[in-house]
Design a protein around this motif. Structure first.
Motif, short mmCIF file in Angstrom:
data_model
loop_
_atom_site.label_atom_id
_atom_site.label_comp_id
_atom_site.label_asym_id
_atom_site.label_seq_id
_atom_site.Cartn_x
_atom_site.Cartn_y
_atom_site.Cartn_z
N ILE A 121 0.49 63.65 77.71
CA ILE A 121 0.41 63.53 77.52
C ILE A 121 0.94 64.07 75.54
N TYR A 122 -0.14 65.22 75.43
CA TYR A 122 0.11 65.73 74.90
C TYR A 122 1.86 66.82 74.50
N LYS A 123 2.32 67.08 75.50
CA LYS A 123 3.91 67.60 76.24
C LYS A 123 4.51 66.75 75.47
N HIS A 124 4.43 65.26 75.30
CA HIS A 124 5.43 64.14 74.85
C HIS A 124 4.32 64.20 73.04
N GLY A 125 3.58 64.52 72.37
CA GLY A 125 2.93 65.20 71.17
C GLY A 125 2.09 64.20 70.94
N PHE A 126 1.34 64.17 72.20
CA PHE A 126 -0.02 62.33 71.60
C PHE A 126 -1.06 63.20 72.32
N ALA A 127 -2.17 63.04 71.15
CA ALA A 127 -3.91 62.45 72.07
C ALA A 127 -3.51 61.71 71.71
N VAL A 128 -4.95 61.17 72.94
CA VAL A 128 -5.09 60.24 73.93
C VAL A 128 -6.93 59.68 73.40
N PRO A 129 -7.76 60.26 72.10
CA PRO A 129 -9.18 59.66 72.02
C PRO A 129 -9.22 58.42 72.77
N LEU A 130 -10.78 58.33 72.96
CA LEU A 130 -11.41 57.01 72.82
C LEU A 130 -12.01 56.05 72.81
N THR A 177 -11.77 52.80 76.43
CA THR A 177 -9.87 52.41 76.29
C THR A 177 -10.15 53.46 74.90
N GLN A 178 -8.56 53.87 75.34
CA GLN A 178 -8.14 55.16 74.49
C GLN A 178 -6.23 54.77 73.61
N VAL A 179 -6.76 55.36 72.95
CA VAL A 179 -5.02 55.11 71.77
C VAL A 179 -4.26 56.43 71.61
N PHE A 180 -3.51 55.64 71.67
CA PHE A 180 -2.35 56.84 70.75
C PHE A 180 -2.50 57.83 69.71
N MET A 181 -2.45 58.75 69.15
CA MET A 181 -2.46 59.62 68.06
C MET A 181 -1.65 60.83 68.05
N ILE A 182 -0.80 61.09 66.74
CA ILE A 182 -0.69 62.11 66.54
C ILE A 182 -1.02 63.12 66.72
N PRO A 183 -1.54 64.66 67.30
CA PRO A 183 -2.64 65.09 66.61
C PRO A 183 -2.23 65.97 65.28
N GLU A 184 -1.38 66.49 65.23
CA GLU A 184 -1.10 67.81 63.02
C GLU A 184 -1.64 66.24 62.48
N THR A 185 -1.41 64.89 62.59
CA THR A 185 -1.58 63.87 61.51
C THR A 185 -3.09 62.64 61.96
N LYS A 186 -3.08 62.71 62.85
CA LYS A 186 -4.62 62.31 62.70
C LYS A 186 -4.26 60.79 63.02
N GLU A 187 -2.88 60.53 62.97
CA GLU A 187 -2.60 58.74 62.75
C GLU A 187 -2.48 58.28 63.95
N THR A 236 2.62 51.56 68.25
CA THR A 236 3.88 51.15 69.63
C THR A 236 3.71 51.93 70.80
N ILE A 237 3.67 51.02 71.37
CA ILE A 237 4.36 52.06 72.84
C ILE A 237 5.01 53.38 72.85
N PRO A 238 4.86 54.27 72.97
CA PRO A 238 5.45 55.30 73.18
C PRO A 238 6.40 55.25 74.40
N ALA A 239 7.85 55.72 73.41
CA ALA A 239 8.92 55.13 74.97
C ALA A 239 8.73 56.43 76.35
N PHE A 240 7.88 57.35 76.18
CA PHE A 240 7.94 58.36 76.91
C PHE A 240 6.66 57.26 78.30
N PHE A 241 5.96 56.34 77.39
CA PHE A 241 5.19 55.82 78.32
C PHE A 241 5.17 54.21 79.12
#
Length: 128
Positions: free
Chosen positions: A48-57, A109-119, A123-128
């Motif tokens: 997931i991280y290689k696609h630019g995302f983190a998935v916090p709980l 439940t985890q959500v997709f987050m952009i690690p650099e901005t913490k945003e 929307t569902i990421p394209a890779f997913f």
């Protein structure tokens, strides 16, 4: 439906003076189940991280049914629950291999987050 099953030997360091698994370790068993699921289905944290995302709980539910003891083996079943939202939802069933009964169930439940901005990514990421 995507399901993974993995086993975890109960270690002495995980039990209290009564040789019963301390309740906080069940959350780690859920994590172990998610990691095993990720390896099997190419949905690991680094994938997931290689696609630019983190998935916090963001949500955790644990329901205790019975106990696990030192020397037992936990069978951790991790089931992915599909969602139309940009979330990873997993349900867990932990059983005692020695006795065959269910000791714990749960859900995360985890959500997709952009690690650099913490945003949060809404929307569902394209890779997913």
């Amino acid at each position: 439906m995507q399901i993974n099953q993995t086993k975890q030997q109960i270690k002495f360091s995980e039990v209290d003076s009564l040789h019963i698994v301390w309740h906080g370790h069940y959350v780690r068993y859920f994590e172990d189940g998610r990691e095993a699921f990720g390896k099997e289905y190419n949905l690991g944290y680094m994938d997931i991280y290689k696609h630019g995302f983190a998935v916090p709980l963001i949500d955790l539910e644990v329901k205790f049914k019975r106990i696990l003891e030192y020397g037992d083996t936990a069978i951790i079943e991790t089931k992915f629950i599909n969602s139309p939202a940009a979330k990873l939802i997993f349900e867990y069933t932990i059983k005692s291999e020695n006795h065959g009964f269910v000791v714990c169930t749960g859900r995360t439940t985890q959500v997709f987050m952009i690690p650099e901005t913490k945003e949060l990514y809404i929307t569902i990421p394209a890779f997913f």
